[in-house]
Design a protein around this motif. Structure first.
Motif, PDB file in Angstrom:
ATOM      1  N   ARG A  12       0.953  -1.336   0.027  1.00 29.14           N
ATOM      2  CA  ARG A  12      -0.119   0.050  -0.079  1.00 29.14           C
ATOM      3  C   ARG A  12       0.870   1.393   0.004  1.00 29.14           C
ATOM      4  NH1 ARG A  12      -4.182  -0.992   4.938  1.00 29.14           N
ATOM      5  NH2 ARG A  12      -4.789   1.229   3.843  1.00 29.14           N
ATOM      6  N   PHE A  15       2.291   1.727  -3.379  1.00 23.56           N
ATOM      7  CA  PHE A  15       1.406   2.109  -4.303  1.00 23.56           C
ATOM      8  C   PHE A  15       1.238   3.762  -3.933  1.00 23.56           C
ATOM      9  CE2 PHE A  15      -2.375   3.055  -6.732  1.00 23.56           C
ATOM     10  CZ  PHE A  15      -2.374   1.853  -7.811  1.00 23.56           C
ATOM     11  N   ALA A  16       0.891   3.934  -2.906  1.00 26.77           N
ATOM     12  CA  ALA A  16       0.347   5.377  -2.565  1.00 26.77           C
ATOM     13  C   ALA A  16       1.617   6.194  -3.142  1.00 26.77           C
ATOM     14  CB  ALA A  16       0.240   5.574  -1.178  1.00 26.77           C
ATOM     15  N   ILE A  19       1.949   6.381  -7.033  1.00 24.44           N
ATOM     16  CA  ILE A  19       1.073   7.084  -7.991  1.00 24.44           C
ATOM     17  C   ILE A  19       0.880   8.404  -7.350  1.00 24.44           C
ATOM     18  CG2 ILE A  19      -1.036   6.765  -6.229  1.00 24.44           C
ATOM     19  CD1 ILE A  19      -2.479   6.121  -9.131  1.00 24.44           C
ATOM     20  N   ILE A  23       0.924  11.565 -10.002  1.00 27.78           N
ATOM     21  CA  ILE A  23      -0.158  12.404 -10.284  1.00 27.78           C
ATOM     22  C   ILE A  23       0.341  13.848 -10.595  1.00 27.78           C
ATOM     23  CG2 ILE A  23      -0.759  12.560  -7.853  1.00 27.78           C
ATOM     24  CD1 ILE A  23      -3.394  12.359 -10.689  1.00 27.78           C
ATOM     25  N   TRP A  84      -0.347  -6.118  -6.814  1.00 28.24           N
ATOM     26  CA  TRP A  84      -1.831  -6.461  -6.478  1.00 28.24           C
ATOM     27  C   TRP A  84      -2.429  -7.561  -7.451  1.00 28.24           C
ATOM     28  CZ3 TRP A  84      -3.233  -4.172  -2.091  1.00 28.24           C
ATOM     29  CH2 TRP A  84      -2.386  -3.166  -1.667  1.00 28.24           C
ATOM     30  N   VAL A 150     -11.892   4.108 -14.401  1.00 32.21           N
ATOM     31  CA  VAL A 150     -11.525   3.106 -13.736  1.00 32.21           C
ATOM     32  C   VAL A 150     -11.625   3.493 -12.175  1.00 32.21           C
ATOM     33  CG1 VAL A 150      -9.570   1.673 -13.233  1.00 32.21           C
ATOM     34  CG2 VAL A 150      -9.780   2.469 -15.477  1.00 32.21           C
ATOM     35  N   ASN A 151     -11.097   4.433 -11.558  1.00 33.72           N
ATOM     36  CA  ASN A 151     -11.029   4.791 -10.383  1.00 33.72           C
ATOM     37  C   ASN A 151     -12.360   4.761  -9.765  1.00 33.72           C
ATOM     38  OD1 ASN A 151     -10.939   6.747  -8.151  1.00 33.72           O
ATOM     39  ND2 ASN A 151      -9.064   5.730  -7.935  1.00 33.72           N
ATOM     40  N   TRP A 378      -6.753  13.404  -3.264  1.00 31.70           N
ATOM     41  CA  TRP A 378      -6.656  12.132  -3.639  1.00 31.70           C
ATOM     42  C   TRP A 378      -6.518  11.281  -2.345  1.00 31.70           C
ATOM     43  CZ3 TRP A 378      -8.347   9.451  -7.473  1.00 31.70           C
ATOM     44  CH2 TRP A 378      -8.653   9.687  -8.662  1.00 31.70           C
ATOM     45  N   GLU A 382      -8.726   8.183  -1.513  1.00 33.95           N
ATOM     46  CA  GLU A 382      -8.312   6.691  -1.504  1.00 33.95           C
ATOM     47  C   GLU A 382      -8.452   6.296  -0.110  1.00 33.95           C
ATOM     48  OE1 GLU A 382      -7.435   4.930  -4.317  1.00 33.95           O
ATOM     49  OE2 GLU A 382      -8.175   6.517  -5.387  1.00 33.95           O
ATOM     50  N   ARG A 385     -11.785   5.310   1.115  1.00 31.20           N
ATOM     51  CA  ARG A 385     -12.616   4.131   0.909  1.00 31.20           C
ATOM     52  C   ARG A 385     -11.883   2.965   1.662  1.00 31.20           C
ATOM     53  NH1 ARG A 385     -10.212   2.654  -4.945  1.00 31.20           N
ATOM     54  NH2 ARG A 385      -8.190   2.269  -3.988  1.00 31.20           N
ATOM     55  N   GLN A 386     -10.905   2.957   2.527  1.00 29.94           N
ATOM     56  CA  GLN A 386     -10.593   1.857   2.808  1.00 29.94           C
ATOM     57  C   GLN A 386     -11.782   1.058   3.780  1.00 29.94           C
ATOM     58  OE1 GLN A 386      -7.723   0.497   1.896  1.00 29.94           O
ATOM     59  NE2 GLN A 386      -7.497   1.956   0.532  1.00 29.94           N
ATOM     60  N   THR A 389     -10.764  -2.010  -1.669  1.00 35.46           N
ATOM     61  CA  THR A 389     -10.345  -1.656  -3.237  1.00 35.46           C
ATOM     62  C   THR A 389     -11.558  -1.680  -4.029  1.00 35.46           C
ATOM     63  OG1 THR A 389      -9.545  -4.123  -3.487  1.00 35.46           O
ATOM     64  CG2 THR A 389      -7.974  -2.420  -3.153  1.00 35.46           C
TER      65      THR A 389
HETATM   66  C1  HEM Z   1      -3.761   9.707  -9.083  1.00 36.32           C
HETATM   67  C2  HEM Z   1      -3.810  10.234  -7.760  1.00 36.32           C
HETATM   68  C3  HEM Z   1      -3.955   8.946  -6.855  1.00 36.32           C
HETATM   69  C4  HEM Z   1      -3.381   9.131  -5.695  1.00 36.32           C
HETATM   70  C5  HEM Z   1      -2.532  10.513  -4.981  1.00 36.32           C
HETATM   71  C6  HEM Z   1      -3.831   8.045  -4.716  1.00 36.32           C
HETATM   72  C7  HEM Z   1      -3.558   7.571  -3.557  1.00 36.32           C
HETATM   73  C8  HEM Z   1      -3.504   6.683  -2.852  1.00 36.32           C
HETATM   74  C9  HEM Z   1      -3.224   6.231  -1.621  1.00 36.32           C
HETATM   75  C10 HEM Z   1      -2.969   7.588  -0.572  1.00 36.32           C
HETATM   76  C11 HEM Z   1      -3.474   5.092  -1.442  1.00 36.32           C
HETATM   77  C12 HEM Z   1      -3.364   4.412   0.011  1.00 36.32           C
HETATM   78  C13 HEM Z   1      -4.493   4.278   0.920  1.00 36.32           C
HETATM   79  C14 HEM Z   1      -4.189   3.437   1.993  1.00 36.32           C
HETATM   80  O1  HEM Z   1      -3.818   2.402   2.035  1.00 36.32           O
HETATM   81  O2  HEM Z   1      -4.897   3.932   3.065  1.00 36.32           O
HETATM   82  C15 HEM Z   1      -4.194   4.535  -2.562  1.00 36.32           C
HETATM   83  C16 HEM Z   1      -4.512   3.090  -2.607  1.00 36.32           C
HETATM   84  C17 HEM Z   1      -4.648   2.638  -4.139  1.00 36.32           C
HETATM   85  N1  HEM Z   1      -5.212   3.509  -5.172  1.00 36.32           N
HETATM   86 FE1  HEM Z   1      -4.914   5.146  -5.324  1.00 36.32          FE
HETATM   87  N2  HEM Z   1      -4.424   7.127  -5.484  1.00 36.32           N
HETATM   88  C18 HEM Z   1      -4.596   7.759  -6.934  1.00 36.32           C
HETATM   89  C19 HEM Z   1      -5.483   7.475  -7.938  1.00 36.32           C
HETATM   90  C20 HEM Z   1      -5.703   5.939  -8.204  1.00 36.32           C
HETATM   91  C21 HEM Z   1      -6.188   5.559  -9.463  1.00 36.32           C
HETATM   92  C22 HEM Z   1      -6.476   6.297 -10.564  1.00 36.32           C
HETATM   93  C23 HEM Z   1      -6.428   4.390  -9.288  1.00 36.32           C
HETATM   94  C24 HEM Z   1      -6.902   3.285 -10.076  1.00 36.32           C
HETATM   95  C25 HEM Z   1      -6.885   3.076 -11.467  1.00 36.32           C
HETATM   96  C26 HEM Z   1      -6.067   4.041  -7.856  1.00 36.32           C
HETATM   97  C27 HEM Z   1      -5.945   2.743  -7.275  1.00 36.32           C
HETATM   98  C28 HEM Z   1      -5.461   2.389  -5.967  1.00 36.32           C
HETATM   99  C29 HEM Z   1      -5.385   1.056  -5.553  1.00 36.32           C
HETATM  100  C30 HEM Z   1      -5.413  -0.218  -6.390  1.00 36.32           C
HETATM  101  C31 HEM Z   1      -4.760   1.191  -4.432  1.00 36.32           C
HETATM  102  C32 HEM Z   1      -4.192   0.196  -3.479  1.00 36.32           C
HETATM  103  C33 HEM Z   1      -4.913  -0.546  -2.768  1.00 36.32           C
HETATM  104  C34 HEM Z   1      -5.521   0.358  -1.588  1.00 36.32           C
HETATM  105  O3  HEM Z   1      -4.763   0.594  -0.813  1.00 36.32           O
HETATM  106  O4  HEM Z   1      -6.887   0.535  -1.729  1.00 36.32           O
HETATM  107  N3  HEM Z   1      -5.443   5.023  -7.232  1.00 36.32           N
HETATM  108  N4  HEM Z   1      -4.135   5.205  -3.593  1.00 36.32           N
END
Ligand code: HEM
Ligand code: HDD
Ligand code: HEM
Lengths: 468, 334
Positions: A12, A15-16, A19, A23, A84, A150-151, A378, A382, A385-386, A389
């Protein structure tokens, strides 16, 4: 060395981290690509050299940021599989084709015309060069559209069934793409990108103004940027409100976390301005509240009941502390941007847009605000919604790859070191490019009107090449 | 109408991967050859000869990866974890070389440093891709729809051999591209290099081809069983033909011939891999059929691909056309 960590937590973080770096670049290049197209269009229409000089000035900066966006984006498209894989296997049939369309419609388009836009003006002529620039701008917007589809589907999934091996199977593509949160998220993100770019352009102009470089290019940049902010900042706040109402409908738990509402309020919930949420104690310490305002904003009724996190089992609550703060940072910055727009309007009406030093200082300070707001937004989305996924259907804990913590940890460290070194250097180069002044290339110009107006770039222009 | 969608898609993905290999192959090859051209002017020309097109070339990598996720999600979800380390290294290496295209022109003092990054990134990315190919050919362990091996399984003498072979191959493509795009001293040097890289590539292809059948009896069967033995006889003949074309082009022929011949070698090598694999997508563990996404996904994306891929090929060709012809010293896009 990573044995004591949990592989999922590391994935996690990875990914964070990756991404969040990615972004930052699209947030800037989406807006900048459109700005470049506008500048070029204005030049073709009016023949005024300022526009072409500004185009050339921002073009190099665009090329650098775009390059960083591309390489960090390619990393993203492989992260789903490496870290993932369970999620990829199950959700791939739904999100994969959408990302496939992103590649087919957007990435190829951008990449195919980027070379011509950057290097081909002499080779293809003005008209086709303009077309190429439009294609690149259009490509960035298409790319945002698909990835946000997607998101949004992951946030508010619909239009699917589950098959015998547990995969999400698309049933209705229209419903998948136009999931309930998609229109809101798309508009909010695109406006965010335009704001981010306008703030950067405005800050660059302000910086030059503060150093006494009162060139027509600087004037033009500043006026365009402030005008953009004046129009877009209020729109963004309005859209943000609508986005929040949509979230309340489809992901109420996220809104509870944003608001810091641990308790249910059967008759009118207060708006918590500040405070320190504490998930252990399920309360907000030292909170500063305005009674009933939250119900008014969210339900348009002072006495409307609002559920709190006490209706949600502990293990399905998102990390409230993070969401609460990131949301406030975004909103505060949104209002600070509105303030910049209004101040500029006031200065303009008094004819002081170009010589109010305090305004220029403020515009300079707001330069990075768009990036911070985008990241904060973001993180709200994100983290809020924890622990899901695919909201309500697939837990984050069930999404990860069967990879050891050591492998994920080692690659995480590598990403952190490389990203900071590489993208840090890139940012320095970009700042250097911003510190130059637009160059005059005499052959290039049809500069009649401007010159005859008596603004002749004099000796001070030379100084620009040394920048700071 | 009854078409076998998974097989159609396997063909499209294979095409995307091949397009990636030959297109990014020559611009990675330029990076691999960088240390052999110490002069800054030469390097400027080399870099400029690919600057307008490299981004498009690399997009095929996203198409290959993204396409796999869309239409063979199970393959994507098992192959990527199996190749975790080489792929991570490849991605990081691509970061270095990708930014070098721009960074190199942004600082006088640092330009050497970004030359090193360009070379290092290109060479490491290539080696990692070769290793990934080798690891896939030798097979990966799958149980219960998940990767079931260790995280060092990809590292074997065979995968190292494929890594080295790919380095030689990309260097060949790069050198032939330079023969096509440059003049004078650079051009002469590129011809010599192409000759050497050509020999190394043929040697690499030979070793890998002779080794593969002994990795798994399945491959042995495929190459020496009936009717596929037909291919085993034809492919080497065609390779010999391409090798002759290369030699001819480099000694007397027109400047486009070596590049075409090198492409031919890659297509043949790729066809060889294809023949060994079919109908598997992960050899002997996962078939194309098993890995395929549900029909709804396959159909939905197929429509788009049928319409869009020809358009993409069209404007990509146009972009190459715009920047056709030889580059001279000092003539740059920057
Ligand atoms: C682009 C700006 C984005 C930022 C800054 C961002 C930020 C984050 C952060 C902070 C997490 C961690 C959440 C946690 O673990 O508590 C996360 C998880 C995740 N995000 Fe995003 N996100 C973005 C866009 C996206 C997009 C467009 C997608 C899908 C296509 C996406 C899919 C996911 C997935 C699969 C995870 C990992 C599983 C999860 O922890 O939920 N994200 N993201
Ligand atoms: C310049 C950037 C920017 C600014 C000034 C704002 N936002 Fe924002 N916000 C975003 C950039 C952003 C974003 C990066 O685009 C997010 C993240 C994901 C998304 O859909 O948009 C976001 C998410 C986001 C969400 C989460 C939606 C969800 O996860 O379901 C809400 C409720 C708001 N915003 C509301 C607001 C409000 C009320 C603002 C008014 C002051 C505001 N935003 C200003
Ligand atoms: C809201 C989140 C995102 C937005 C708005 C976005 C948008 C963009 C844009 C506009 C580009 C073009 C390059 C640039 O302008 O910098 C880009 C590049 C890229 N993005 Fe993202 N992206 C997002 C998240 C993601 C995610 C989650 C992935 C992974 C699946 C991804 C994969 C890529 C790839 C592979 C590229 C390189 C494309 C090329 O070769 O041109 N992006 N992205």
């Amino acid at each position: 060395m990573f044995e004591s960590f949990d592989a999922i937590l590391l994935a996690r973080i990875q990914f964070a981290f990756t991404i969040a770096f990615h972004i930052v670049f699209p947030a800037f290049t989406i807006g900048l690509a459109s700005y470049l197209a506008v500048l070029l269009g204005l030049w073709l229409k009016t023949g005024r050299g300022v526009y072409l000089r500004l185009f050339d000035f921002w073009k190099t900066i665009f090329a650098l940021s775009f390059g960083m966006g591309v390489v960090s984006g390619i990393v993203m498209s492989y992260q789903f599989g490496t870290n993932w894989s369970a999620f990829s296997d199950k959700a791939g049939p739904v999100i994969g084709p959408l990302m496939g369309y992103e590649v087919l419609t957007a990435f190829f388009l951008e990449a195919g015309f980027l070379g011509i836009m950057l290097f081909g003006r002499e080779k293809v002529g003005r008209g086709l060069h303009f077309v190429a620039t439009l294609m690149v701008a259009f490509g960035t917007l298409l790319s945002a559209t698909w990835i946000l589809a997607v998101n949004s589907w992951m946030q508010t999934p619909q239009g699917f069934a589950i098959n015998e091996v547990g995969q999400f199977v698309p049933v209705d593509w229209w419903a998948v793409i136009f999931s309930p949160s998609f229109p809101y998220r798309l508009i909010h993100m695109v406006l965010a990108a335009f704001l981010t770019t306008a703030l950067v352009v405005g800050a660059v102009a302000a910086w030059h103004k503060l150093r006494g470089r009162d060139w027509p290019e600087v004037h033009t940049m500043f006026t365009m940027a402030m005008g953009m902010i004046l129009v877009v900042a209020p729109l963004q706040i309005f859209m943000g409100d609508l986005h929040g109402l949509n979230t309340l409908e489809h992901q109420p738990v996220k809104v509870m976390a944003m608001e810091g509402h641990f308790e249910s309020h059967p008759n009118g919930a207060p708006l918590i301005l500040f405070g320190f949420p504490d998930r252990e104690a399920q309360t907000v310490h030292w909170s500063v509240e305005i009674p009933k305002l939250s119900s008014l904003i969210l339900k348009h009724d002072l006495n409307a009941p609002l559920d709190g996190l006490d209706t949600v089992p502990r293990d399905l609550q998102p990390p409230v502390e993070i969401v609460f703060w990131s949301f406030r940072i975004m909103v505060a910055l949104g209002f600070a941007m509105l303030g910049l727009g209004l101040w500029s309007l006031a200065a303009f009406l008094r004819g002081r847009l170009h010589d109010s030093r305090n305004l220029h200082r403020y515009a300079l300070a707001m330069g990075p605000a768009g990036f911070v707001a985008v990241l904060a937004g973001w993180i709200t989305t994100e983290v809020g919604r924890q622990p899901w996924t695919v909201y309500g259907h697939m837990l984050t804990a069930d999404s990860a790859s069967p990879i050891s913590a050591a492998a994920v940890g080692a690659s995480l460290v590598a990403f952190i070191i490389v990203y900071f070194a590489i993208f840090g250097t890139g940012v320095v180069y970009i700042l250097r490019l911003m510190a130059r002044l637009p160059e005059v290339d005499e052959d290039d110009l049809t500069d009649g009107p401007l010159r005859s107006a008596g603004i002749t770039p004099g000796p001070a222009r030379k100084e620009s090449h040394h920048g700071h | 109408m009854d078409i076998d969608l998974p097989t159609v898609w396997a063909g499209i993905i294979a095409f995307a991967v091949l397009a990636y290999v030959v297109m990014d192959g020559f611009d990675l090859g330029i990076g691999i050859l960088f240390p052999l051209f110490p002069e800054k002017e030469d390097r400027d020309v080399m870099m400029n000869s690919v600057a307008p097109v490299w981004d498009g070339n690399e997009t095929w990598l996203v198409m290959g990866g993204g396409g796999l996720l869309a239409v063979f999600p199970l393959a994507y979800a098992t192959i990527l974890p199996a190749l975790y380390a080489p792929l991570t290294v490849m991605l990081l290496a691509l970061v270095f070389r990708g930014v070098a295209f721009e960074y190199r022109w942004r600082s006088d003092t640092g330009s050497r440093r970004w030359d090193v990054a360009f070379f290092g990134g290109s060479a490491v990315a290539t080696f990692a891709q070769g290793i990934a190919l080798g690891a896939l050919v030798q097979g990966i362990a799958i149980e219960d729809r998940a990767y079931a091996g260790g995280w060092w399984d990809w590292l074997t003498p065979f995968s190292i051999a494929t890594g080295l072979a790919l380095l030689a191959g990309y260097a060949l493509l790069g050198a032939c591209w330079l023969v096509l795009k440059t003049e004078g001293g650079l051009h002469a040097a590129a011809r010599k290099l192409a000759m050497r890289a050509g020999l190394a590539t043929l040697a690499g292809m030979g070793v890998v081809s002779l080794w593969t059948p002994f990795l798994n009896p399945g491959y042995l069967d495929r190459w020496f069983g009936w009717p596929t033995i037909g291919f085993s006889l034809v492919v080497p003949l065609l390779v010999a033909g391409a090798a002759y074309g290369l030699w001819r082009g480099l000694t007397r022929g027109p400047d486009w011939l070596p590049f075409l011949a090198a492409l031919g070698l890659f297509v043949l090598g790729f066809a060889g891999v294809g023949i060994s694999f079919y109908p598997w997508i992960v050899p002997f563990a996962l078939t194309i059929e098993e890995a395929a996404a549900p029909e709804e996904s396959l159909v939905f994306l197929l429509w788009g691909s049928v319409v869009l891929l020809p358009m993409i090929l069209g404007y990509t060709a146009y972009a190459y056309w715009v920047f056709r012809g030889k580059l001279r010293h000092g003539e740059g896009y920057h």
